[in-house]
Every structure is written in structure tokens, then in C-alpha cells.
Write an enzyme that holds these catalytic residues in place. Structure first.
Site, short mmCIF file in Angstrom:
data_model
loop_
_atom_site.label_atom_id
_atom_site.label_comp_id
_atom_site.label_asym_id
_atom_site.label_seq_id
_atom_site.Cartn_x
_atom_site.Cartn_y
_atom_site.Cartn_z
N ILE A 103 -7.06 7.73 -0.80
CA ILE A 103 -6.91 6.28 -0.84
C ILE A 103 -7.73 5.78 0.34
O ILE A 103 -7.56 6.26 1.46
CB ILE A 103 -5.43 5.84 -0.79
CG1 ILE A 103 -5.31 4.31 -0.83
CG2 ILE A 103 -4.68 6.41 0.40
CD1 ILE A 103 -3.87 3.81 -1.03
N SER A 104 -8.67 4.87 0.08
CA SER A 104 -9.62 4.46 1.12
C SER A 104 -8.94 3.78 2.30
O SER A 104 -7.86 3.20 2.16
CB SER A 104 -10.67 3.51 0.55
OG SER A 104 -11.52 4.20 -0.32
N GLN A 105 -9.61 3.85 3.43
CA GLN A 105 -9.18 3.15 4.64
C GLN A 105 -9.14 1.64 4.33
O GLN A 105 -10.08 1.10 3.75
CB GLN A 105 -10.20 3.45 5.73
CG GLN A 105 -9.90 2.82 7.06
CD GLN A 105 -11.00 3.12 8.08
OE1 GLN A 105 -11.93 3.88 7.80
NE2 GLN A 105 -10.90 2.52 9.24
N ARG A 165 0.82 -1.22 0.00
CA ARG A 165 0.00 0.00 0.00
C ARG A 165 0.86 1.27 0.00
O ARG A 165 0.45 2.30 -0.54
CB ARG A 165 -0.93 -0.01 1.22
CG ARG A 165 -1.97 1.13 1.24
CD ARG A 165 -2.96 0.95 2.39
NE ARG A 165 -4.02 1.96 2.36
CZ ARG A 165 -4.12 2.98 3.22
NH1 ARG A 165 -3.20 3.12 4.17
NH2 ARG A 165 -5.11 3.84 3.14
#
EC number: 2.1.1.77
Length: 213
Positions: free
Chosen positions: A63-65, A37
Site C-alpha cells: 500500500i503506497s506511502q 487507511r
């Protein structure tokens, strides 16, 4: 583009965090544990890469959790070879998760800057979507329909009808619906006009915007 033992260790800690929050699908946890990530974020923010938090990226997007990515992916119930449409490519992190699960991924991004960046970046990491498209996610991708699953990675004020119509019978649409706060919603197509709806609590997403380019 380094992925060190330290990064791998931090990823395993992240997997434990989202597991403790209730994610059970081993394949999803494995994907989160495998994808670097930190490479999806600017190098100055490496400290934040393996925290369970959303983080700003280019073009006013995030950027999503990781928990949210895992939660949505788990609801999709992806099987290898499934045709999945992703609305909002963003950083490409969710796309990578779908690729890890063996999905045939079609992904639409409406921000030109992100589309250009991500379409070059993903193949470098070895993640090849079937198609990355620059366009309006609200209308789906009729020419490639039907899909086994559709995932929307931005908050939608309403459920776009084309997305429901582009599901196979038994197909699943996972979409966060609402204005400021969204309710994670799952639609399962049971027949031509018959859909089963399930709701899974509150989440926060950047808004899904119609094509403004």
C-alpha cells in the site's frame, strides 16, 4: 470495520505531515483525512496505518506511502466527473482517493488475489469504481478511452505507448519511470502526437509487471 475518534485523530496528524512535505491541494488533503487507511491493511498493523510509509499487503505488493498517493493525485489535477484510469488497483487506497475527488474511476489489477479482494472490499466502504478490471495495465483500456487522467501506481521501466494514446487532449499521465529507483513523470497531451513532459524527482515503487496470470 471500525473507524474511531482515535483513527480520525491519527489521520489529521498524517494530513499535517504530508502538508508539511509540500502537498497543497486542499481536496487531496481532505480525501486523505477522510479515508480510513487502517481498513486497507491487516488488523495486526494498525499502528502503521497512519505513518507516512508504504506497507506490505497481499501478493508481494504494497500500500503506497500516503505522501506518494497525495503527490501523484495532486499532479493529476482531478476534477469531479473526470474519467480516470488507474493502473494497479492494489489495496484500493488510491482508488478510494480518486473516488473521494469525484472521479469516474476505471482500475486495472494484474494480481488475481488482490483483484478479488479489493473488488469486494471497496464497495463495502462505499467506494464504487465505474469498472474494476483483472488484466494487463500495460495495454490500458482502449474500449473506454479517452481518459482525462491516467495514474500508474507501480514502477514502469518505460512509458507504455497505449497509455499516452488513450489520453484526451489536455489529459495527464502520471507515471513513475525507472528500474530500481523511479522518476515521477507527468505527460500532458497537447495534440495528436504532441506531449509535454515534466519530471518530479525520485520515488520507489514495486515494479509494474506485464500480465503473467
Amino acid at each position: 470495520m471500525k473507524d474511531t475518534f482515535k483513527h480520525k485523530g491519527l489521520r489529521q496528524q498524517l494530513v499535517e505531515i504530508i502538508k508539511n512535505k509540500g502537498i497543497k491541494d486542499e481536496k487531496v488533503l481532505e480525501a486523505i483525512g477522510h479515508i480510513p487507511r487502517h481498513l486497507f491493511m491487516d488488523s495486526g498493523f494498525l499502528d502503521h496505518a497512519y505513518q507516512d510509509k508504504a506497507f506490505p499487503i497481499a501478493a508481494d505488493q504494497t500500500i503506497s506511502q500516503p505522501y506518494t498517493v497525495a503527490f501523484q493525485t495532486e499532479l493529476l489535477q482531478v476534477k469531479p466527473g473526470d474519467k480516470i484510469l488507474e493502473i494497479g488497483t492494489g489495496s484500493g487506497y488510491q482508488t478510494a482517493v480518486l473516488c473521494e475527488l469525484g472521479a469516474v474511476v476505471y482500475s486495472i489489477e494484474r494480481q488475481r488475489e488482490l483483484y478479488k479482494k479489493t473488488s469486494k472490499f471497496l464497495p463495502k466502504l462505499g467506494y464504487r469504481a465505474k469498472k474494476l478490471i483483472f488484466g494487463d495495465g500495460y495495454i490500458g483500456l482502449k474500449e473506454e478511452a479517452p481518459f482525462n487522467g491516467i495514474i500508474v501506481t507501480a514502477g514502469a521501466p518505460f512509458v507504455p505507448k497505449p497509455l499516452l494514446s488513450q489520453l484526451t487532449i489536455g489529459g495527464r499521465l502520471v507515471i513513475p519511470v525507472g528500474d530500481d529507483i523511479q522518476i515521477m513523470t507527468l505527460y500532458i497531451r497537447k495534440g495528436l502526437k504532441d506531449f509535454e513532459k515534466h519530471e518530479f524527482g525520485e520515488f520507489r515503487f514495486v515494479p509494474l509487471l506485464e500480465d503473467k496470470n
